[in-house]
Design a protein around this motif. Structure first.
Motif, PDB file in Angstrom:
ATOM      1  N   ASP A  62       0.820  -1.209   0.000  1.00 43.76           N
ATOM      2  CA  ASP A  62       0.000   0.000   0.000  1.00 43.76           C
ATOM      3  C   ASP A  62       0.857   1.262   0.000  1.00 43.76           C
ATOM      4  O   ASP A  62       0.525   2.245  -0.668  1.00 43.76           O
ATOM      5  N   VAL A  63       1.943   1.235   0.762  1.00 48.02           N
ATOM      6  CA  VAL A  63       2.823   2.412   0.817  1.00 48.02           C
ATOM      7  C   VAL A  63       3.606   2.559  -0.483  1.00 48.02           C
ATOM      8  O   VAL A  63       3.726   3.655  -1.030  1.00 48.02           O
ATOM      9  N   ALA A  64       4.146   1.454  -0.994  1.00 52.88           N
ATOM     10  CA  ALA A  64       5.043   1.524  -2.154  1.00 52.88           C
ATOM     11  C   ALA A  64       4.306   1.706  -3.478  1.00 52.88           C
ATOM     12  O   ALA A  64       4.904   2.162  -4.453  1.00 52.88           O
ATOM     13  N   ARG A  65       3.043   1.393  -3.559  1.00 55.17           N
ATOM     14  CA  ARG A  65       2.354   1.467  -4.847  1.00 55.17           C
ATOM     15  C   ARG A  65       1.855   2.859  -5.184  1.00 55.17           C
ATOM     16  O   ARG A  65       1.469   3.128  -6.315  1.00 55.17           O
ATOM     17  N   GLY A  66       1.855   3.764  -4.219  1.00 50.46           N
ATOM     18  CA  GLY A  66       1.396   5.123  -4.475  1.00 50.46           C
ATOM     19  C   GLY A  66       2.328   5.863  -5.419  1.00 50.46           C
ATOM     20  O   GLY A  66       3.478   5.479  -5.640  1.00 50.46           O
ATOM     21  N   SER A  67       1.846   6.944  -5.975  1.00 49.63           N
ATOM     22  CA  SER A  67       2.637   7.718  -6.937  1.00 49.63           C
ATOM     23  C   SER A  67       3.929   8.246  -6.334  1.00 49.63           C
ATOM     24  O   SER A  67       4.946   8.334  -7.014  1.00 49.63           O
ATOM     25  N   PRO A 116      -1.390  -3.655  -8.322  1.00 52.82           N
ATOM     26  CA  PRO A 116      -0.931  -2.810  -9.432  1.00 52.82           C
ATOM     27  C   PRO A 116      -0.420  -1.475  -8.901  1.00 52.82           C
ATOM     28  O   PRO A 116      -0.887  -0.966  -7.892  1.00 52.82           O
ATOM     29  N   ARG A 117       0.552  -0.938  -9.621  1.00 51.44           N
ATOM     30  CA  ARG A 117       1.127   0.338  -9.244  1.00 51.44           C
ATOM     31  C   ARG A 117       0.217   1.471  -9.696  1.00 51.44           C
ATOM     32  O   ARG A 117      -0.339   1.434 -10.804  1.00 51.44           O
ATOM     33  N   GLU A 118       0.045   2.469  -8.844  1.00 52.39           N
ATOM     34  CA  GLU A 118      -0.774   3.621  -9.210  1.00 52.39           C
ATOM     35  C   GLU A 118       0.036   4.548 -10.109  1.00 52.39           C
ATOM     36  O   GLU A 118       1.233   4.738  -9.901  1.00 52.39           O
ATOM     37  N   ARG A 119      -0.643   5.088 -11.098  1.00 52.78           N
ATOM     38  CA  ARG A 119       0.009   6.030 -11.998  1.00 52.78           C
ATOM     39  C   ARG A 119      -0.850   7.270 -12.128  1.00 52.78           C
ATOM     40  O   ARG A 119      -2.070   7.196 -12.201  1.00 52.78           O
ATOM     41  N   VAL A 120      -0.197   8.407 -12.160  1.00 51.65           N
ATOM     42  CA  VAL A 120      -0.907   9.655 -12.337  1.00 51.65           C
ATOM     43  C   VAL A 120      -0.886  10.002 -13.817  1.00 51.65           C
ATOM     44  O   VAL A 120       0.150   9.960 -14.460  1.00 51.65           O
ATOM     45  N   SER A 121      -2.054  10.300 -14.356  1.00 55.51           N
ATOM     46  CA  SER A 121      -2.117  10.683 -15.764  1.00 55.51           C
ATOM     47  C   SER A 121      -2.849  12.021 -15.887  1.00 55.51           C
ATOM     48  O   SER A 121      -3.662  12.379 -15.044  1.00 55.51           O
ATOM     49  N   ASN A 122      -2.553  12.696 -16.960  1.00 62.37           N
ATOM     50  CA  ASN A 122      -3.231  13.990 -17.210  1.00 62.37           C
ATOM     51  C   ASN A 122      -4.633  13.724 -17.737  1.00 62.37           C
ATOM     52  O   ASN A 122      -4.846  12.823 -18.546  1.00 62.37           O
ATOM     53  N   PRO A 123      -5.591  14.538 -17.307  1.00 65.35           N
ATOM     54  CA  PRO A 123      -6.973  14.337 -17.773  1.00 65.35           C
ATOM     55  C   PRO A 123      -7.141  14.692 -19.234  1.00 65.35           C
ATOM     56  O   PRO A 123      -6.506  15.403 -19.870  1.00 65.35           O
TER      57      PRO A 123
END
Length: 130
Positions: free
Chosen positions: A58-63, A123-130
């Motif tokens: 949970d800690v490591a998968r964040g952005s 799965p790893r979280e990824r930040v994407s542009n809207p």
């Protein structure tokens, strides 16, 4: 005193039989109780190791999370719950994060079952542009 034609009076044997039964049954009951306590400690250790692995993921998968932060969280959680010799490995790949926790549980009788090994993945979280 014995009357003619009658059997001799025998002492009551129930006391001996009862104490013999107790001598056999009591160790079995103690062994059963020890087994229940042992199983409870082992299951608790597995649950703690699984929760530590899940927390690391949970800690490591964040952005903004790192593998090192996940490992530290898992070590802290496992140590606080009583596990010893805690080894945590977090693999933070491009798609998935996997954490494995290996630790030793303190048991009443360590019959080689004291080592617990649990793994969690997400799965790893990824930040994407809207």
């Amino acid at each position: 005193m014995r009357r003619s034609g009658q059997r001799p009076v025998r002492a009551d044997q129930r006391g001996l039989s009862s104490s013999t039964q107790l001598a056999v049954v009591f160790p079995l009951l103690m062994l059963l109780t020890l087994g229940i306590v042992q199983a409870g400690l082992w299951l608790h250790a597995r649950n703690v190791a699984q929760r530590a692995a899940t927390s690391a993921v949970d800690v490591a998968r964040g952005s903004y999370g790192t593998a090192g932060e996940g490992e530290q969280r898992a070590r802290d959680l496992a140590a606080a719950a009583g596990l010893t010799d805690v080894v945590v490995h977090v693999d933070r790949g491009p798609q998935r994060v996997t954490a494995s926790v290996t630790a030793h549980a303190t048991l009443v009788l360590d019959l080689g079952l004291g080592t617990v090994d649990e793994t969690a993945s997400a799965p790893r979280e990824r930040v994407s542009n809207p």
